[in-house]
Design a protein around this motif. Structure first.
Motif, PDB file in Angstrom:
ATOM      1  N   LYS A   8       0.819  -1.215   0.000  1.00 52.74           N
ATOM      2  CA  LYS A   8       0.000   0.000   0.000  1.00 52.74           C
ATOM      3  C   LYS A   8       0.854   1.266   0.000  1.00 52.74           C
ATOM      4  O   LYS A   8       0.453   2.292   0.552  1.00 52.74           O
ATOM      5  CB  LYS A   8      -0.942  -0.021   1.211  1.00 52.74           C
ATOM      6  N   LYS A  16      -1.014   4.449  -1.454  1.00 53.49           N
ATOM      7  CA  LYS A  16      -2.078   5.075  -0.639  1.00 53.49           C
ATOM      8  C   LYS A  16      -1.599   5.470   0.758  1.00 53.49           C
ATOM      9  O   LYS A  16      -2.128   6.379   1.380  1.00 53.49           O
ATOM     10  CB  LYS A  16      -3.263   4.116  -0.496  1.00 53.49           C
ATOM     11  N   ARG A  17      -0.635   4.747   1.269  1.00 55.27           N
ATOM     12  CA  ARG A  17      -0.101   4.978   2.621  1.00 55.27           C
ATOM     13  C   ARG A  17      -1.213   5.077   3.672  1.00 55.27           C
ATOM     14  O   ARG A  17      -1.237   5.974   4.514  1.00 55.27           O
ATOM     15  CB  ARG A  17       0.774   6.240   2.642  1.00 55.27           C
ATOM     16  N   ARG A  18      -2.130   4.127   3.580  1.00 55.97           N
ATOM     17  CA  ARG A  18      -3.249   4.111   4.527  1.00 55.97           C
ATOM     18  C   ARG A  18      -3.556   2.662   4.896  1.00 55.97           C
ATOM     19  O   ARG A  18      -3.677   1.810   4.016  1.00 55.97           O
ATOM     20  CB  ARG A  18      -4.471   4.760   3.871  1.00 55.97           C
ATOM     21  N   ARG A  77      -6.084   0.245   7.481  1.00 58.95           N
ATOM     22  CA  ARG A  77      -7.200   0.230   8.433  1.00 58.95           C
ATOM     23  C   ARG A  77      -7.243  -1.134   9.132  1.00 58.95           C
ATOM     24  O   ARG A  77      -7.163  -2.184   8.497  1.00 58.95           O
ATOM     25  CB  ARG A  77      -8.535   0.503   7.727  1.00 58.95           C
ATOM     26  N   TRP A 134       2.260   7.638   7.279  1.00 57.34           N
ATOM     27  CA  TRP A 134       1.149   6.724   7.019  1.00 57.34           C
ATOM     28  C   TRP A 134      -0.048   7.107   7.886  1.00 57.34           C
ATOM     29  O   TRP A 134       0.095   7.542   9.024  1.00 57.34           O
ATOM     30  CB  TRP A 134       1.551   5.282   7.337  1.00 57.34           C
ATOM     31  N   GLN A 135      -1.226   6.869   7.302  1.00 54.96           N
ATOM     32  CA  GLN A 135      -2.450   7.094   8.070  1.00 54.96           C
ATOM     33  C   GLN A 135      -2.956   5.713   8.500  1.00 54.96           C
ATOM     34  O   GLN A 135      -3.279   4.878   7.653  1.00 54.96           O
ATOM     35  CB  GLN A 135      -3.472   7.773   7.171  1.00 54.96           C
ATOM     36  N   GLU A 183      -5.585   3.606  10.957  1.00 56.42           N
ATOM     37  CA  GLU A 183      -6.770   3.694  11.813  1.00 56.42           C
ATOM     38  C   GLU A 183      -7.014   2.352  12.489  1.00 56.42           C
ATOM     39  O   GLU A 183      -6.894   1.310  11.852  1.00 56.42           O
ATOM     40  CB  GLU A 183      -8.014   3.991  10.979  1.00 56.42           C
TER      41      GLU A 183
END
Lengths: 121, 282
Positions: free
Chosen positions: B96, B99-101, B103, B132-133, B135
């Motif tokens: 990823k 996108k650097r995300r 979940r 990075w995000q 969650e």
């Protein structure tokens, strides 16, 4: 079989800890103050030490510092096991060379978890 | 005795998915004993009769809570968190990188120890994950467990089971007689009430799902349904972590276990829409 030295001035605590450690297949040896514990370590260094803080004759912190200065004294894993539960005291103990820390009261799961943490279970 | 117990077993399974087996009256009685005392019911049978009348939602919620096995502790079983750090995160960081995300869903998180353990691992890996995000969504059916989880407040026994002292010093502070997770770890986790028997549509998609030691309490049909809906919820390349004793309970066509780690499942690349629909409908 790995050997654990239980250092605590309370007979009850030593008995409870011994029973738990034996179910985890450790051999145990006991001392009721730091000075006697040092004598045991001089004769034969244990694999791990469960160490109370406040004891007569020699307290846990003094013992730990002396142990770490002995030949071979860096080897045993030391888990403080004490009613002292202030963050500053825990940090002091870790800084002095303890490997883990148990806040009394403890149960079998806590003992097991901490011995897992030091790699002996 | 048998009559209320049989009806109650059906009630628990329909409400929570948890299967109470024949002969487990002792379990029901011990779980419900505190509620019995609090509300002054004369017997377990009286309490259950009141629950089965379905007139008191608060009582129903309390009883459902009590019947769910919610024992958990920080870094439970260790290895899943090691795999999270050494296998799952590196795979996703590679897959990823555009996108650097990422979940993550901690399903049936009980009082929050699992999602907070994941948040601590992420914090330890902060340098590698800079920019990075990430969650973490944590869900449970139990409102009272979620209340504890949101507060991030644990007693001295709870913080000593599974949690190394170095992490206690780094990620907790004293709050009277208890220990509270520090704000920057608490704020990484979003808690939400969710029944695994119901739709997951409100959750969006995930790259990682931790659903450990939960499916084993469900019937084979419920297990298959939950696994199929989790497969739909996972992104391509997504991963599902089950409990150590929960090797692929009915999801072989949806997931592939890592050979050396059978409780870590990779979503199969061709996600077999037909299979998914068939399993969900079954």
């Amino acid at each position: 079989m790995k050997q654990v030295l239980i250092v605590d001035d309370s007979n009850v605590i030593r008995k409870v800890a011994k029973r738990i450690l034996e179910t985890l297949e450790f051999k145990t040896v006991e001392a009721d103050d730091g000075q006697k514990a040092l004598a045991i370590c001089t004769a034969q260094m244990p694999d791990a030490i469960l160490l109370d803080w406040n004891m007569p004759v020699m307290d846990g912190m003094t013992f730990l510092k002396a142990l770490r200065n002995m030949p071979g004294g860096a080897a045993p894993k030391v888990i403080f096991c004490t009613a002292e539960n202030d963050i500053s005291n825990i940090a002091r103990a870790m800084h002095a060379g303890a490997d883990e820390y148990i806040m009394k009261p403890f149960d079998r799961r806590i003992i097991r978890s901490k011995f897992e943490e030091i790699g002996l279970v | 005795m048998i009559d209320w117990f049989t009806q109650f077993r059906t009630f628990v399974q329909k409400t929570t998915g948890v299967v109470v087996h024949e002969g487990q009256e002792y379990l029901v009685e011990s779980r419900l004993a505190p509620i019995l005392r609090t509300f002054g019911f004369a017997s377990t049978a009286d309490l259950i009769k009141q629950v089965l009348r379905r007139q008191d939602p608060q009582l129903i919620a309390l009883v459902a809570d009590a019947m769910m096995t919610s024992e958990t502790f920080f870094f439970r079983d260790r290895q899943p968190f090691e795999l999270f750090r050494t296998v799952m995160l590196p795979r996703l960081v590679e897959a990823k990188r555009d996108k650097r995300r990422i979940r993550i869903w901690s399903a049936a998180c009980a009082t929050g120890q699992e999602p907070y353990s994941l948040a601590m691992v992420l914090d330890e890996e902060a340098r590698r994950l800079a920019g990075w995000q990430i969650e973490i969504v944590a869900t449970d059916l139990s409102g009272s467990a979620l209340e504890t989880a949101r507060a991030g407040l644990y007693n001295q026994f709870e913080v000593q089971r599974g949690l190394p002292i170095s992490l206690l010093l780094r990620y907790f502070h004293r709050d009277n007689e208890k220990w509270r997770v520090v704000e920057h770890i608490r704020s990484r986790v979003r808690f939400q009430q969710l029944n695994l028997l119901h739709s997951f549509n409100q959750l969006d998609t995930f790259d990682i799902i931790f659903c450990r030691n939960v499916l084993m309490y469900f019937s084979p049909e419920t297990r298959r349904s939950v696994m199929a809906r989790m497969a739909q919820t996972l992104e391509p390349g997504g991963m599902l972590m089950l409990g150590a004793t929960e090797f692929l309970p009915g999801g072989e066509h949806l997931f592939q276990p890592l050979p050396e780690h059978p409780s870590l499942l990779l979503k199969r690349p061709v996600a077999l829409d037909a299979d998914l629909k068939r399993t969900v409908l079954a």
